[in-house]
Each structure stands twice: as structure tokens, then as C-alpha cells.
Design a protein around this motif. Structure first.
Motif, PDB file in Angstrom:
ATOM      1  N   ALA A  71      -8.202   3.045   5.435  1.00 59.12           N
ATOM      2  CA  ALA A  71      -7.665   3.979   6.096  1.00 59.12           C
ATOM      3  C   ALA A  71      -5.882   3.709   5.710  1.00 59.12           C
ATOM      4  O   ALA A  71      -6.046   2.002   5.440  1.00 59.12           O
ATOM      5  CB  ALA A  71      -7.312   3.855   7.667  1.00 59.12           C
ATOM      6  N   ASN A  72      -5.131   4.143   5.509  1.00 61.00           N
ATOM      7  CA  ASN A  72      -4.071   4.512   5.046  1.00 61.00           C
ATOM      8  C   ASN A  72      -3.463   3.140   6.011  1.00 61.00           C
ATOM      9  O   ASN A  72      -3.465   3.153   7.214  1.00 61.00           O
ATOM     10  CB  ASN A  72      -3.827   5.630   4.986  1.00 61.00           C
ATOM     11  CG  ASN A  72      -1.929   5.784   4.768  1.00 61.00           C
ATOM     12  OD1 ASN A  72      -1.627   5.389   5.279  1.00 61.00           O
ATOM     13  ND2 ASN A  72      -1.396   5.565   3.475  1.00 61.00           N
ATOM     14  N   ARG A  73      -2.532   2.372   5.091  1.00 59.12           N
ATOM     15  CA  ARG A  73      -1.736   1.646   6.320  1.00 59.12           C
ATOM     16  C   ARG A  73      -0.518   1.305   6.170  1.00 59.12           C
ATOM     17  O   ARG A  73      -0.040   0.445   5.946  1.00 59.12           O
ATOM     18  CB  ARG A  73      -2.834  -0.274   6.014  1.00 59.12           C
ATOM     19  CG  ARG A  73      -3.901  -0.161   6.749  1.00 59.12           C
ATOM     20  CD  ARG A  73      -4.750  -1.095   6.150  1.00 59.12           C
ATOM     21  NE  ARG A  73      -4.377  -2.351   6.003  1.00 59.12           N
ATOM     22  CZ  ARG A  73      -5.002  -3.230   5.671  1.00 59.12           C
ATOM     23  NH1 ARG A  73      -5.990  -3.500   4.671  1.00 59.12           N
ATOM     24  NH2 ARG A  73      -3.911  -4.612   5.511  1.00 59.12           N
ATOM     25  N   GLY A  74       0.169   1.889   4.744  1.00 58.42           N
ATOM     26  CA  GLY A  74       1.082   2.025   4.371  1.00 58.42           C
ATOM     27  C   GLY A  74       1.220   1.543   3.078  1.00 58.42           C
ATOM     28  O   GLY A  74       1.076   0.461   2.732  1.00 58.42           O
ATOM     29  N   VAL A  75       2.998   1.200   2.433  1.00 60.36           N
ATOM     30  CA  VAL A  75       2.903   0.817   0.926  1.00 60.36           C
ATOM     31  C   VAL A  75       2.884  -0.858   1.368  1.00 60.36           C
ATOM     32  O   VAL A  75       2.461  -0.888   0.437  1.00 60.36           O
ATOM     33  CB  VAL A  75       3.719   1.444   0.532  1.00 60.36           C
ATOM     34  CG1 VAL A  75       5.558   2.090   0.866  1.00 60.36           C
ATOM     35  CG2 VAL A  75       3.899   1.518  -0.858  1.00 60.36           C
ATOM     36  N   ALA A  76       3.937  -0.809   2.566  1.00 61.92           N
ATOM     37  CA  ALA A  76       3.824  -2.611   2.536  1.00 61.92           C
ATOM     38  C   ALA A  76       2.459  -3.153   2.393  1.00 61.92           C
ATOM     39  O   ALA A  76       2.364  -4.227   1.845  1.00 61.92           O
ATOM     40  CB  ALA A  76       5.105  -2.849   4.363  1.00 61.92           C
ATOM     41  N   ALA A  77       1.857  -2.460   3.434  1.00 68.63           N
ATOM     42  CA  ALA A  77       0.587  -3.180   3.756  1.00 68.63           C
ATOM     43  C   ALA A  77      -0.639  -2.986   1.871  1.00 68.63           C
ATOM     44  O   ALA A  77      -1.198  -4.589   1.948  1.00 68.63           O
ATOM     45  CB  ALA A  77      -0.453  -2.869   4.867  1.00 68.63           C
ATOM     46  N   ALA A  78      -0.742  -1.745   1.642  1.00 67.05           N
ATOM     47  CA  ALA A  78      -1.232  -1.945   0.019  1.00 67.05           C
ATOM     48  C   ALA A  78      -0.364  -3.361  -1.383  1.00 67.05           C
ATOM     49  O   ALA A  78      -1.149  -3.780  -1.646  1.00 67.05           O
ATOM     50  CB  ALA A  78      -0.593  -0.957  -0.172  1.00 67.05           C
ATOM     51  N   ARG A  79       0.827  -3.285  -1.131  1.00 67.68           N
ATOM     52  CA  ARG A  79       1.823  -4.614  -1.585  1.00 67.68           C
ATOM     53  C   ARG A  79       0.981  -5.461  -1.364  1.00 67.68           C
ATOM     54  O   ARG A  79       0.990  -6.546  -2.632  1.00 67.68           O
ATOM     55  CB  ARG A  79       3.159  -4.280  -1.647  1.00 67.68           C
ATOM     56  CG  ARG A  79       3.507  -2.823  -2.256  1.00 67.68           C
ATOM     57  CD  ARG A  79       5.271  -3.132  -3.198  1.00 67.68           C
ATOM     58  NE  ARG A  79       5.045  -1.602  -3.183  1.00 67.68           N
ATOM     59  CZ  ARG A  79       6.375  -1.330  -3.334  1.00 67.68           C
ATOM     60  NH1 ARG A  79       7.094  -1.001  -1.848  1.00 67.68           N
ATOM     61  NH2 ARG A  79       6.442   0.177  -3.833  1.00 67.68           N
ATOM     62  N   ASN A  80       1.083  -6.335  -0.117  1.00 72.42           N
ATOM     63  CA  ASN A  80       0.331  -7.326   0.049  1.00 72.42           C
ATOM     64  C   ASN A  80      -0.431  -7.627  -0.675  1.00 72.42           C
ATOM     65  O   ASN A  80      -1.132  -8.651   0.090  1.00 72.42           O
ATOM     66  CB  ASN A  80       0.363  -7.683   1.967  1.00 72.42           C
ATOM     67  CG  ASN A  80       2.571  -7.121   2.447  1.00 72.42           C
ATOM     68  OD1 ASN A  80       2.990  -7.947   1.148  1.00 72.42           O
ATOM     69  ND2 ASN A  80       2.957  -7.378   3.148  1.00 72.42           N
ATOM     70  N   THR A  81      -1.445  -6.509   0.330  1.00 71.56           N
ATOM     71  CA  THR A  81      -2.454  -6.968  -0.372  1.00 71.56           C
ATOM     72  C   THR A  81      -2.875  -7.263  -1.562  1.00 71.56           C
ATOM     73  O   THR A  81      -3.675  -7.965  -1.975  1.00 71.56           O
ATOM     74  CB  THR A  81      -4.075  -5.276   0.579  1.00 71.56           C
ATOM     75  OG1 THR A  81      -3.820  -5.140   1.419  1.00 71.56           O
ATOM     76  CG2 THR A  81      -5.033  -5.727  -0.357  1.00 71.56           C
ATOM     77  N   GLY A  82      -2.221  -6.078  -2.419  1.00 68.48           N
ATOM     78  CA  GLY A  82      -2.340  -6.590  -3.699  1.00 68.48           C
ATOM     79  C   GLY A  82      -1.841  -8.112  -4.112  1.00 68.48           C
ATOM     80  O   GLY A  82      -1.969  -8.543  -5.039  1.00 68.48           O
ATOM     81  N   ILE A  83      -0.389  -8.505  -4.039  1.00 66.68           N
ATOM     82  CA  ILE A  83       0.303  -9.290  -3.902  1.00 66.68           C
ATOM     83  C   ILE A  83      -1.211 -10.372  -3.570  1.00 66.68           C
ATOM     84  O   ILE A  83      -1.089 -12.123  -4.582  1.00 66.68           O
ATOM     85  CB  ILE A  83       1.408  -9.192  -3.472  1.00 66.68           C
ATOM     86  CG1 ILE A  83       2.660  -8.946  -4.241  1.00 66.68           C
ATOM     87  CG2 ILE A  83       1.801 -11.272  -2.938  1.00 66.68           C
ATOM     88  CD1 ILE A  83       3.354  -8.793  -3.433  1.00 66.68           C
ATOM     89  N   ALA A  84      -2.194 -10.438  -3.023  1.00 70.50           N
ATOM     90  CA  ALA A  84      -3.157 -11.571  -1.982  1.00 70.50           C
ATOM     91  C   ALA A  84      -4.461 -11.441  -3.296  1.00 70.50           C
ATOM     92  O   ALA A  84      -4.767 -13.349  -3.606  1.00 70.50           O
ATOM     93  CB  ALA A  84      -3.592 -10.942  -0.219  1.00 70.50           C
ATOM     94  N   ALA A  85      -4.235 -10.403  -3.700  1.00 68.01           N
ATOM     95  CA  ALA A  85      -6.001 -11.098  -5.020  1.00 68.01           C
ATOM     96  C   ALA A  85      -4.404 -10.661  -6.559  1.00 68.01           C
ATOM     97  O   ALA A  85      -5.525 -11.413  -7.530  1.00 68.01           O
ATOM     98  CB  ALA A  85      -6.132  -9.171  -5.195  1.00 68.01           C
ATOM     99  N   ALA A  86      -3.356 -11.024  -6.408  1.00 69.76           N
ATOM    100  CA  ALA A  86      -2.698 -11.263  -7.721  1.00 69.76           C
ATOM    101  C   ALA A  86      -3.405 -13.257  -8.189  1.00 69.76           C
ATOM    102  O   ALA A  86      -3.355 -14.118  -7.036  1.00 69.76           O
ATOM    103  CB  ALA A  86      -1.563 -11.025  -7.593  1.00 69.76           C
ATOM    104  N   VAL A  87      -3.354 -13.280  -9.434  1.00 74.75           N
ATOM    105  CA  VAL A  87      -3.728 -14.583 -10.172  1.00 74.75           C
ATOM    106  C   VAL A  87      -2.407 -15.017 -10.977  1.00 74.75           C
ATOM    107  O   VAL A  87      -2.255 -16.791 -11.137  1.00 74.75           O
ATOM    108  CB  VAL A  87      -4.873 -14.343 -10.200  1.00 74.75           C
ATOM    109  CG1 VAL A  87      -5.868 -14.211  -8.812  1.00 74.75           C
ATOM    110  CG2 VAL A  87      -5.554 -13.683 -11.067  1.00 74.75           C
ATOM    111  N   ALA A  88      -1.597 -14.273 -11.080  1.00 68.64           N
ATOM    112  CA  ALA A  88      -0.444 -14.860 -12.130  1.00 68.64           C
ATOM    113  C   ALA A  88       0.798 -15.463 -11.578  1.00 68.64           C
ATOM    114  O   ALA A  88       0.607 -14.870 -10.261  1.00 68.64           O
ATOM    115  CB  ALA A  88      -0.921 -13.451 -13.117  1.00 68.64           C
ATOM    116  N   PRO A  89       1.043 -16.046 -12.152  1.00 68.73           N
ATOM    117  CA  PRO A  89       2.578 -16.623 -11.742  1.00 68.73           C
ATOM    118  C   PRO A  89       3.402 -15.532 -11.521  1.00 68.73           C
ATOM    119  O   PRO A  89       4.683 -15.598 -10.835  1.00 68.73           O
ATOM    120  CB  PRO A  89       3.137 -17.351 -12.994  1.00 68.73           C
ATOM    121  CG  PRO A  89       2.696 -17.372 -14.009  1.00 68.73           C
ATOM    122  CD  PRO A  89       0.785 -16.785 -13.654  1.00 68.73           C
TER     123      PRO A  89
END
Length: 103
Positions: A71-89
Motif C-alpha cells: 500500500a502507499n506509504r509515502g515518498v519518505a518511506a519509499a526512500r527509506n526502503t530503497g536506502i535500506a536495500a542499497a549496497v554501494a557506499p
């Protein structure tokens, strides 16, 4: 190799693209990201924040790692989800209507 050195083959930058019902506009963004001069040194993550269209399928055609919120959680939550999955420095975030320069 010390703890600060990147591992061979590891991405140098993670690009997180946040989207909601962006199937009609995300292609230009993802194509532009794929044209980046880093090539294989780039991790592409698309966070689909509860879309009801085929955004996830479009993103997958560009080789993106797609993470879907049920469900839609908002752009801040989406960014946080993506950042948590990121592996690069280094992490860059984009909205689905952006077209980054190749350099």
C-alpha cells in the motif's frame, strides 16, 4: 584490501527511484539511469510505493531491483526502503520523472 575499499564487482553507487503509478513516466528515468557512464558499477533500485498500474513490470525490464510496498506509504518511506536495500557506499535518490545526465 582494507575495510574501506570497495570489493571487486561491487557497485560504486546505488540509485533509488521512488514511484507511485509511474508506469507511463518511469521509462525515461530508468533509460537515463542505464545510460550512466558507471555501467556495471551502478545498482538500480525501484521502490514501487503501492502502485495499481504495471510500474513494477516496467521497472523490471530495465534490470532494476524492484521492491513493492503493498500500500502507499509515502515518498519518505519509499526512500527509506530503497536506502535500506542499497549496497554501494554512495546512494542517490530520484523521483520517477527525473532524467539524470549520463555523466
Amino acid at each position: 584490501m582494507d575495510a574501506e575499499s570497495p570489493t571487486a564487482g561491487a557497485p560504486l553507487i546505488s540509485v533509488v527511484v521512488c514511484t507511485l503509478n509511474g508506469a507511463k513516466r518511469i521509462e525515461k528515468c530508468l533509460a537515463a539511469v542505464r545510460r550512466q557512464s558507471l555501467g556495471e558499477g551502478l545498482q538500480l533500485i525501484v521502490v514501487d510505493d503501492g502502485s495499481t498500474d504495471n510500474t513494477a513490470e516496467v521497472a523490471a525490464t530495465y534490470g532494476a531491483e524492484v521492491i513493492r510496498h503493498a500500500a502507499n506509504r509515502g515518498v519518505a518511506a519509499a526512500r527509506n526502503t530503497g536506502i535500506a536495500a542499497a549496497v554501494a557506499p554512495i546512494i542517490a535518490t530520484l523521483d520517477d520523472d527525473c532524467e539524470p545526465d549520463p555523466e
